[in-house]
Design a protein around this motif. Structure first.
Motif, PDB file in Angstrom:
ATOM      1  N   LEU A 174     -54.139  36.166  22.110  1.00  8.78           N
ATOM      2  CA  LEU A 174     -54.148  36.422  20.638  1.00  8.78           C
ATOM      3  C   LEU A 174     -54.977  37.663  20.297  1.00  8.78           C
ATOM      4  CD1 LEU A 174     -54.453  32.713  19.440  1.00  8.78           C
ATOM      5  CD2 LEU A 174     -52.405  34.140  19.370  1.00  8.78           C
ATOM      6  N   SER A 175     -54.720  38.740  21.086  1.00  5.71           N
ATOM      7  CA  SER A 175     -55.429  40.011  20.900  1.00  5.71           C
ATOM      8  C   SER A 175     -56.942  39.835  21.084  1.00  5.71           C
ATOM      9  CB  SER A 175     -55.135  40.610  19.514  1.00  5.71           C
ATOM     10  OG  SER A 175     -55.838  41.814  19.345  1.00  5.71           O
ATOM     11  N   TRP A 176     -57.337  38.889  21.944  1.00  6.58           N
ATOM     12  CA  TRP A 176     -58.744  38.586  22.260  1.00  6.58           C
ATOM     13  C   TRP A 176     -59.431  37.953  21.056  1.00  6.58           C
ATOM     14  CZ3 TRP A 176     -59.574  38.897  27.349  1.00  6.58           C
ATOM     15  CH2 TRP A 176     -58.676  39.678  28.079  1.00  6.58           C
ATOM     16  N   GLY A 177     -58.654  37.211  20.264  1.00  4.99           N
ATOM     17  CA  GLY A 177     -59.257  36.414  19.204  1.00  4.99           C
ATOM     18  C   GLY A 177     -58.762  36.638  17.792  1.00  4.99           C
ATOM     19  N   PRO A 178     -58.459  37.877  17.386  1.00 11.15           N
ATOM     20  CA  PRO A 178     -58.104  38.147  15.984  1.00 11.15           C
ATOM     21  C   PRO A 178     -56.925  37.368  15.407  1.00 11.15           C
ATOM     22  CG  PRO A 178     -58.562  40.207  17.130  1.00 11.15           C
ATOM     23  CD  PRO A 178     -58.587  39.115  18.165  1.00 11.15           C
ATOM     24  N   MET A 179     -55.898  37.060  16.232  1.00  8.28           N
ATOM     25  CA  MET A 179     -54.656  36.546  15.653  1.00  8.28           C
ATOM     26  C   MET A 179     -54.691  35.036  15.457  1.00  8.28           C
ATOM     27  SD  MET A 179     -53.811  39.523  15.471  1.00  8.28           S
ATOM     28  CE  MET A 179     -52.453  39.225  14.382  1.00  8.28           C
ATOM     29  N   ILE A 180     -55.691  34.562  14.734  1.00  5.17           N
ATOM     30  CA  ILE A 180     -55.911  33.115  14.548  1.00  5.17           C
ATOM     31  C   ILE A 180     -54.802  32.492  13.696  1.00  5.17           C
ATOM     32  CG2 ILE A 180     -57.375  33.362  12.503  1.00  5.17           C
ATOM     33  CD1 ILE A 180     -59.176  31.097  13.774  1.00  5.17           C
ATOM     34  N   LEU A 181     -54.098  33.311  12.892  1.00  2.00           N
ATOM     35  CA  LEU A 181     -52.967  32.766  12.107  1.00  2.00           C
ATOM     36  C   LEU A 181     -51.701  32.714  12.958  1.00  2.00           C
ATOM     37  CD1 LEU A 181     -53.272  34.677   8.693  1.00  2.00           C
ATOM     38  CD2 LEU A 181     -54.414  32.550   9.402  1.00  2.00           C
ATOM     39  N   GLY A 182     -51.754  33.362  14.125  1.00  2.00           N
ATOM     40  CA  GLY A 182     -50.534  33.605  14.904  1.00  2.00           C
ATOM     41  C   GLY A 182     -50.098  35.041  14.607  1.00  2.00           C
ATOM     42  N   HIS A 183     -49.219  35.561  15.468  1.00  2.00           N
ATOM     43  CA  HIS A 183     -48.800  36.956  15.308  1.00  2.00           C
ATOM     44  C   HIS A 183     -47.844  37.121  14.121  1.00  2.00           C
ATOM     45  CE1 HIS A 183     -50.524  38.287  19.133  1.00  2.00           C
ATOM     46  NE2 HIS A 183     -50.046  37.195  19.696  1.00  2.00           N
ATOM     47  N   SER A 184     -47.900  38.303  13.495  1.00  5.89           N
ATOM     48  CA  SER A 184     -46.971  38.677  12.403  1.00  5.89           C
ATOM     49  C   SER A 184     -46.825  37.576  11.365  1.00  5.89           C
ATOM     50  CB  SER A 184     -45.566  38.972  12.983  1.00  5.89           C
ATOM     51  OG  SER A 184     -45.646  39.672  14.154  1.00  5.89           O
ATOM     52  N   HIS A 185     -47.927  37.096  10.868  1.00 10.84           N
ATOM     53  CA  HIS A 185     -47.861  36.068   9.810  1.00 10.84           C
ATOM     54  C   HIS A 185     -47.172  36.680   8.586  1.00 10.84           C
ATOM     55  CE1 HIS A 185     -49.005  33.307   6.653  1.00 10.84           C
ATOM     56  NE2 HIS A 185     -49.329  32.429   7.587  1.00 10.84           N
ATOM     57  N   PRO A 186     -46.165  36.025   8.023  1.00  9.70           N
ATOM     58  CA  PRO A 186     -45.374  36.621   6.928  1.00  9.70           C
ATOM     59  C   PRO A 186     -46.221  37.131   5.763  1.00  9.70           C
ATOM     60  CG  PRO A 186     -44.500  34.445   7.552  1.00  9.70           C
ATOM     61  CD  PRO A 186     -45.692  34.684   8.407  1.00  9.70           C
ATOM     62  N   ALA A 187     -47.277  36.363   5.406  1.00 10.78           N
ATOM     63  CA  ALA A 187     -48.086  36.787   4.241  1.00 10.78           C
ATOM     64  C   ALA A 187     -48.847  38.063   4.563  1.00 10.78           C
ATOM     65  CB  ALA A 187     -49.069  35.664   3.874  1.00 10.78           C
ATOM     66  N   VAL A 188     -49.318  38.182   5.803  1.00 12.94           N
ATOM     67  CA  VAL A 188     -50.071  39.382   6.204  1.00 12.94           C
ATOM     68  C   VAL A 188     -49.123  40.575   6.283  1.00 12.94           C
ATOM     69  CG1 VAL A 188     -51.496  40.436   8.013  1.00 12.94           C
ATOM     70  CG2 VAL A 188     -51.772  38.005   7.485  1.00 12.94           C
ATOM     71  N   VAL A 189     -47.953  40.346   6.890  1.00 13.57           N
ATOM     72  CA  VAL A 189     -46.970  41.442   7.055  1.00 13.57           C
ATOM     73  C   VAL A 189     -46.519  41.969   5.695  1.00 13.57           C
ATOM     74  CG1 VAL A 189     -44.657  42.007   7.884  1.00 13.57           C
ATOM     75  CG2 VAL A 189     -46.185  40.647   9.316  1.00 13.57           C
ATOM     76  N   SER A 190     -46.232  41.072   4.764  1.00 13.15           N
ATOM     77  CA  SER A 190     -45.712  41.578   3.470  1.00 13.15           C
ATOM     78  C   SER A 190     -46.825  42.271   2.686  1.00 13.15           C
ATOM     79  CB  SER A 190     -45.048  40.451   2.674  1.00 13.15           C
ATOM     80  OG  SER A 190     -46.019  39.666   2.056  1.00 13.15           O
ATOM     81  N   ALA A 191     -48.057  41.772   2.786  1.00 15.98           N
ATOM     82  CA  ALA A 191     -49.170  42.446   2.092  1.00 15.98           C
ATOM     83  C   ALA A 191     -49.379  43.846   2.675  1.00 15.98           C
ATOM     84  CB  ALA A 191     -50.445  41.615   2.230  1.00 15.98           C
ATOM     85  N   LEU A 192     -49.238  43.948   3.988  1.00 11.55           N
ATOM     86  CA  LEU A 192     -49.431  45.262   4.638  1.00 11.55           C
ATOM     87  C   LEU A 192     -48.320  46.228   4.234  1.00 11.55           C
ATOM     88  CD1 LEU A 192     -50.618  44.220   8.218  1.00 11.55           C
ATOM     89  CD2 LEU A 192     -51.957  45.421   6.485  1.00 11.55           C
ATOM     90  N   LYS A 193     -47.085  45.705   4.176  1.00 12.05           N
ATOM     91  CA  LYS A 193     -45.949  46.565   3.790  1.00 12.05           C
ATOM     92  C   LYS A 193     -46.186  47.136   2.388  1.00 12.05           C
ATOM     93  CE  LYS A 193     -42.110  44.674   6.532  1.00 12.05           C
ATOM     94  NZ  LYS A 193     -41.073  43.607   6.534  1.00 12.05           N
ATOM     95  N   ASN A 194     -46.607  46.272   1.460  1.00 16.06           N
ATOM     96  CA  ASN A 194     -46.838  46.743   0.079  1.00 16.06           C
ATOM     97  C   ASN A 194     -47.989  47.750   0.043  1.00 16.06           C
ATOM     98  OD1 ASN A 194     -44.824  45.038  -0.702  1.00 16.06           O
ATOM     99  ND2 ASN A 194     -46.232  43.340  -1.175  1.00 16.06           N
ATOM    100  N   ARG A 195     -49.032  47.437   0.789  1.00 19.59           N
ATOM    101  CA  ARG A 195     -50.246  48.267   0.762  1.00 19.59           C
ATOM    102  C   ARG A 195     -49.969  49.663   1.317  1.00 19.59           C
ATOM    103  NH1 ARG A 195     -53.996  48.466  -2.483  1.00 19.59           N
ATOM    104  NH2 ARG A 195     -54.216  50.704  -2.132  1.00 19.59           N
ATOM    105  N   ILE A 196     -49.198  49.681   2.421  1.00 16.96           N
ATOM    106  CA  ILE A 196     -49.030  50.956   3.142  1.00 16.96           C
ATOM    107  C   ILE A 196     -48.306  51.975   2.277  1.00 16.96           C
ATOM    108  CG2 ILE A 196     -46.822  50.851   4.461  1.00 16.96           C
ATOM    109  CD1 ILE A 196     -48.739  51.080   6.989  1.00 16.96           C
ATOM    110  N   ALA A 197     -47.497  51.438   1.316  1.00 19.31           N
ATOM    111  CA  ALA A 197     -46.736  52.326   0.416  1.00 19.31           C
ATOM    112  C   ALA A 197     -47.678  53.047  -0.543  1.00 19.31           C
ATOM    113  CB  ALA A 197     -45.709  51.505  -0.364  1.00 19.31           C
ATOM    114  N   GLU A 198     -48.926  52.533  -0.656  1.00 22.63           N
ATOM    115  CA  GLU A 198     -49.907  53.146  -1.586  1.00 22.63           C
ATOM    116  C   GLU A 198     -50.772  54.176  -0.855  1.00 22.63           C
ATOM    117  OE1 GLU A 198     -48.095  50.686  -3.968  1.00 22.63           O
ATOM    118  OE2 GLU A 198     -49.682  52.020  -4.727  1.00 22.63           O
ATOM    119  N   GLY A 199     -50.466  54.407   0.439  1.00 25.32           N
ATOM    120  CA  GLY A 199     -51.308  55.350   1.190  1.00 25.32           C
ATOM    121  C   GLY A 199     -52.099  54.585   2.238  1.00 25.32           C
TER     122      GLY A 199
END
Ligand code: KE4
Length: 428
Positions: free
Chosen positions: A59-84
């Protein structure tokens, strides 16, 4: 498992990067064979470039406690990245993550975001030295606090795995300021402090040592660290880069009810993106520039994309029932692995704190670096390889911890236990 593509990529990588990797522990050197090259990950699974799937306990040596590519994290990142992606200026996101972390860690009255656990511990030590005007640091054998020069003394993780706990390249003048003791040796700790306290700025400790596997503190040990450091005006730093939000939502300090002066965090608070943090008492953190004279900086510190991943991760972790679910999964895995070893007739010792764990191939109780080293690493290597063949990805070293996530299902646990029994029987 067919891994021709991983093998050819590794060959190419070795021409470009030292050991073909960007972090030594990934190189499979301790377990033989060549590392898998991963193309994607989802939930509890990772998929290599040869399209093999593995249940993932690294799990990337610990960080991925939600599991990989958690939908809520992925969608928040997609929205955020569009802002720079980075502004080099403060953002509301840093405030949001800081508030979430400080709510979970009341000992942190002020916090500074950085980009890795190494930066967090390196900076915390500089601040402790600036605050106390003392130079020496006490650490414990086998603890790994990142790769800053003064901390690569009797270090754990890859330094132990590859037999370089004292790395070349660290000037003797640095190393002499780092005093080391056996973990869990309360008497030795008291004796050293009584003798050297005038020169000691801080004691830094992994409250549960995840870098020689998983070594638990004896009941009186952490209390002694707290009591003795207070007595001599020495700063107690809990390195919770691994234990933070892993051993409990409030980390080892909540679990063991010990309040450090400073805390270092990383891994989970970045949700898989580069984030570290250090913090502690207001009067100590008041030393940090630009408020105080101790300088520490970072181009990408508090990066909005990284903050977003951390915020979304902690939002989910802070919900009711999450740690009960993690605990239940961990109990199933623990019971199953112990049963498999008993049935296969192989002597192992299993330890865990929250959802970080380790199986040692020894029949000695593992309480420190010395006893962790009694483990049969050759047998571990065979076990690792057999498990990988069965589609289970463990940490490629005896001296690392394993982790589970919210995404690990009952089916994953059952498959893992079955694979463990088969592997242990075959390697006997
Ligand atoms: P990073 O600089 O790797 O983000 O954090 C250093 C660090 C500090 N403190 C503790 C307790 C840690 O466990 C770590 C890093 N852990 C290792 C695994 N044992 C990271 C994996 C690696 O080195 O590739």
């Amino acid at each position: 498992m067919k891994n021709t593509k991983s093998k050819s990529l590794f060959k190419k990588a070795c021409q470009l990067m030292p050991g073909g990797v960007n972090s030594p522990v990934r190189a499979f050197k301790a377990v033989g064979g060549s590392p898998l090259f991963i193309k994607k990950a989802k939930g509890s699974k990772i998929y290599d470039v040869d399209d093999n799937a593995y249940i993932d306990y690294v799990l990337s040596w610990g960080p991925m406690i939600l599991g990989h590519s958690h939908p809520a994290v992925v969608s928040a990142l997609k929205n955020r990245i569009a802002e720079g992606t980075s502004y080099g200026a403060p953002t509301p996101l840093e405030i949001e993550l800081a508030e979430m972390v400080m709510k979970a860690y009341p000992s942190i009255e002020k916090i500074r975001m950085v980009n890795s656990g190494t930066e967090a511990t390196m900076s915390a030590i500089r601040v402790a030295r600036g605050f106390t005007n003392r130079d020496k640091v006490v650490k414990f054998e086998g603890c790994y606090h990142g790769h800053a020069d003064g901390l690569l003394v009797k270090a754990g993780s890859g330094a132990t795995t590859f037999g370089v706990p004292d790395s070349p390249g660290v000037p003797k003048s640095y190393a002499k300021n780092t005093l080391t003791l056996p973990f869990n040796d309360t008497a030795a700790f008291k004796t050293l402090l009584a003798k050297e306290w005038k020169d000691i700025a801080c004691v830094i400790v992994e409250p549960v040592v995840g870098n020689i596997g998983c070594v638990l503190p004896k009941p009186e040990f952490l209390e002694a660290l707290r009591k003795e450091t207070k007595k001599y005006g020495i700063i107690l730093i809990f390195d919770e880069v691994m234990t933070g939000f892993r051993v409990a939502y409030g980390g080892a300090q909540a679990y063991y009810k010990i309040k450090p002066d400073m805390t270092c965090l990383g891994k989970v608070i970045g949700g898989g993106l580069p984030v570290g943090a250090y913090g502690g008492k207001k009067e100590i953190m008041g030393m940090v520039a630009p408020e105080g004279p101790v300088y520490q900086a970072g181009t990408l510190s508090g990066n909005p994309i990284a903050m977003t991943a951390g915020i979304e991760t902690l939002k989910i972790l802070s919900k009711q029932g999450i740690y009960e679910k993690l605990e239940n999964t961990m109990q199933q895995l623990e019971a199953g692995l112990k049963r498999a070893a008993d049935k296969a007739g192989i002597k192992t010792k299993f330890y865990r704190a929250g959802t970080m764990f380790c199986t040692y191939f020894t029949d000695s109780d593992v309480v420190d670096y010395k006893t962790a080293k009694t483990s049969n690493t050759e047998l571990f290597g065979k076990f690792f390889t057999a498990m990988l063949e069965s589609g289970v990805n463990l940490a490629p070293s005896q001296f690392e911890a394993g982790f589970i996530s919210l995404a690990h299902s009952q089916q994953d646990i059952d498959r893992t236990v079955k694979a463990a029994y088969k592997s242990l029987t075959n390697i006997k």
